[in-house]
Design an enzyme around this catalytic site. Structure first.
Site, PDB file in Angstrom:
ATOM      1  N   THR A  69       0.854  -1.203   0.000  1.00  0.00           N
ATOM      2  CA  THR A  69       0.000   0.000   0.000  1.00  0.00           C
ATOM      3  C   THR A  69       0.886   1.248   0.000  1.00  0.00           C
ATOM      4  O   THR A  69       0.688   2.167  -0.805  1.00  0.00           O
ATOM      5  CB  THR A  69      -0.930  -0.009   1.231  1.00  0.00           C
ATOM      6  OG1 THR A  69      -1.760  -1.168   1.152  1.00  0.00           O
ATOM      7  CG2 THR A  69      -1.798   1.234   1.293  1.00  0.00           C
ATOM      8  N   ASN A 137      -6.304  -9.341  -7.688  1.00  0.00           N
ATOM      9  CA  ASN A 137      -6.424 -10.052  -6.416  1.00  0.00           C
ATOM     10  C   ASN A 137      -7.764 -10.753  -6.241  1.00  0.00           C
ATOM     11  O   ASN A 137      -7.861 -11.738  -5.515  1.00  0.00           O
ATOM     12  CB  ASN A 137      -6.196  -9.085  -5.249  1.00  0.00           C
ATOM     13  CG  ASN A 137      -6.974  -7.800  -5.398  1.00  0.00           C
ATOM     14  OD1 ASN A 137      -6.833  -7.087  -6.384  1.00  0.00           O
ATOM     15  ND2 ASN A 137      -7.810  -7.505  -4.421  1.00  0.00           N
ATOM     16  N   HIS A 187       3.825 -10.260   2.902  1.00  0.00           N
ATOM     17  CA  HIS A 187       2.887 -11.242   3.482  1.00  0.00           C
ATOM     18  C   HIS A 187       2.082 -12.015   2.443  1.00  0.00           C
ATOM     19  O   HIS A 187       1.326 -12.916   2.778  1.00  0.00           O
ATOM     20  CB  HIS A 187       1.969 -10.589   4.530  1.00  0.00           C
ATOM     21  CG  HIS A 187       0.883  -9.703   3.991  1.00  0.00           C
ATOM     22  ND1 HIS A 187      -0.437 -10.034   4.051  1.00  0.00           N
ATOM     23  CD2 HIS A 187       0.939  -8.480   3.393  1.00  0.00           C
ATOM     24  CE1 HIS A 187      -1.172  -9.060   3.536  1.00  0.00           C
ATOM     25  NE2 HIS A 187      -0.340  -8.109   3.122  1.00  0.00           N
ATOM     26  N   CYS A 310     -13.948  -4.641   2.924  1.00  0.00           N
ATOM     27  CA  CYS A 310     -13.288  -3.472   3.516  1.00  0.00           C
ATOM     28  C   CYS A 310     -12.476  -3.961   4.707  1.00  0.00           C
ATOM     29  O   CYS A 310     -12.672  -5.068   5.195  1.00  0.00           O
ATOM     30  CB  CYS A 310     -14.316  -2.474   4.033  1.00  0.00           C
ATOM     31  SG  CYS A 310     -15.367  -1.832   2.755  1.00  0.00           S
TER      32      CYS A 310
HETATM   33  N1  PLP Z   1      -2.299  -4.777  -4.118  1.00  0.00           N
HETATM   34  C1  PLP Z   1      -2.920  -5.961  -4.171  1.00  0.00           C
HETATM   35  C2  PLP Z   1      -3.286  -6.531  -5.504  1.00  0.00           C
HETATM   36  C3  PLP Z   1      -3.257  -6.634  -3.007  1.00  0.00           C
HETATM   37  O1  PLP Z   1      -3.886  -7.808  -3.081  1.00  0.00           O
HETATM   38  C4  PLP Z   1      -2.896  -6.058  -1.759  1.00  0.00           C
HETATM   39  C5  PLP Z   1      -3.270  -6.718  -0.491  1.00  0.00           C
HETATM   40  O2  PLP Z   1      -4.349  -7.228  -0.356  1.00  0.00           O
HETATM   41  C6  PLP Z   1      -2.223  -4.829  -1.747  1.00  0.00           C
HETATM   42  C7  PLP Z   1      -1.937  -4.226  -2.951  1.00  0.00           C
HETATM   43  C8  PLP Z   1      -1.792  -4.177  -0.468  1.00  0.00           C
HETATM   44  O3  PLP Z   1      -0.684  -4.846   0.079  1.00  0.00           O
HETATM   45  P1  PLP Z   1      -0.209  -4.611   1.587  1.00  0.00           P
HETATM   46  O4  PLP Z   1      -1.115  -5.419   2.436  1.00  0.00           O
HETATM   47  O5  PLP Z   1       1.205  -5.095   1.638  1.00  0.00           O
HETATM   48  O6  PLP Z   1      -0.282  -3.145   1.863  1.00  0.00           O
END
Ligand code: PLP
Length: 373
Positions: A69, A137, A187, A310
């Protein structure tokens, strides 16, 4: 309990846990000149090399962050909001970082970025940064990043790739993608949560969003998360084994999906016709809210997630499915089944049995509006 929510987070690898435990006695600040700092700094340098080798980046091209993020926020901050275009299926991290002044690139009904629409957007001349994920995702649909990169190059725009869901599931080599930046997350590959990185191509200078220290070559201020970095690198050491295991997941997932298609006319697998990740199924069960499905499966011992949840855990209609043309009701009736390193064939068989019994309870009488399989 059967865990089939690996796209949310995948269990910490024993190697990562062991490495972090082993290093837990080191508490020096990597910026310190004395030996406490030096020792930590050396381990961090080794980890940077390990990670860069595993993902095809250069050691200097890695900016360690608190997660993908943050990495995505850092990437998108390199341009003004009006100069950014992102696909309609991006993760909320990109959508929030891009804000309301950015341009949204539509997706096809298969859940793939619309390349013709992208070219039209680029032709207008104001876009300097395109954000396109490698694998979605929710649906697992793979995106034509090479084509996006070629188009962006033609119009002088940079590309940032959200590679979070791709690493360890499909071959990933940052340097071969032809893009400027990519975000990865520990993670999602067996490392600790709260740890990620922005990969930056050689020669690209980026401005920090967190200031007040010279860490990460002035690109991200703040004392580094040493143990997180240790766990991240340890997880990266076994990415090839993760990749090899995806063949099993793909076979079990395909068998699971074939049963859905054969026995459940009121269900739709989103993006089924498009190339997808080997481990992800997004299935809409008509007239059955995602929350109901998630809770029912949880009570039956299977942990899955709604297409989009969410952070509060409340489910909202998936923007990804809506971008693919599903209506709000269908977009709020999807679940995501995502497998990983710890999954067995029996897990998929159990998931099918539980899913089918819920489906039969909901759809025991023939519907007049069956969904196309
Ligand atoms: N981008 C995608 C496609 C994700 O699936 C996720 C997490 O669910 C993120 C970004 C965010 O990752 P992080 O949890 O390391 O901030």
């Amino acid at each position: 309990m059967t865990y089939l929510d690996h796209n949310a987070t995948t269990p910490l690898k024993p190697q990562a846990a062991a490495r972090m435990a082993h290093m837990a006695g080191l508490w020096g600040n990597a910026s310190s000149v004395h030996r406490y700092g030096r020792e930590v700094r050396q381990h961090m340098m080794a980890a940077r090399h390990t990670l860069s080798g595993a993902v095809g980046a250069t050691p200097a091209g890695i900016v360690f962050c608190s997660g993908a993020t943050e990495a995505l926020h850092l990437a998108l901050a390199q341009c003004a909001p009006t100069q950014v275009a992102y696909t309609a299926i991006e993760h909320d991290a990109v959508r929030a970082a891009a804000g309301t002044q950015a341009t949204v690139i539509p997706a096809t009904p298969d859940g793939v970025v619309h390349l013709i629409a992208l070219e039209k957007i680029l032709q207008q001349g104001s876009i300097k940064l395109v954000a396109c994920m490698l694998a979605n995702n929710e649906t697992g649909v793979l995106q034509p990043v090479a084509d996006v990169a070629a188009l962006a190059k033609k119009y002088g725009a940079m590309v940032v790739v959200d590679a979070v869901q791709a690493v360890g599931k499909i071959p990933f080599h940052f340097g071969s993608l032809g893009v400027d930046m990519a975000a990865i997350s520990a993670h999602k590959m067996g490392g600790p949560a709260g740890m990620g990185a922005l990969l930056v191509r050689e020669g690209l200078d980026i401005r920090p969003i967190l200031r007040g220290g010279g860490q990460e070559m002035n690109r991200r201020a703040g004392t580094e998360n040493f143990l997180g970095i240790m766990g991240f690198a340890a997880a990266a050491e076994t990415l090839e084994a993760d990749l090899a295991f995806q063949q099993n997941l793909s076979a079990w997932k395909n068998a699971f999906e074939e049963k859905i298609v054969a026995h459940a006319p009121h269900a739709t697998i989103a993006g089924r016709r498009a190339p997808r990740l080997p481990n992800t199924t997004c299935v809409i069960m008509k007239n059955t809210p995602s929350e109901t499905q998630v809770v029912t499966m949880d009570l039956e011992g299977i942990a899955i997630s709604a297409g989009a949840a969410c952070s509060s855990g409340r489910v909202k209609p998936s923007h990804v499915l809506q971008a693919m043309g599903f209506d709000a009701a269908d977009a709020a009736s999807a679940i995501r089944i995502s497998s990983g390193r710890t999954t067995t064939e029996a897990d998929y068989v159990q998931a099918w049995q539980v899913w089918l019994s819920l489906y039969q309870r909901k759809h025991s009488t023939p519907s007049t509006t069956p969904l196309a399989a």
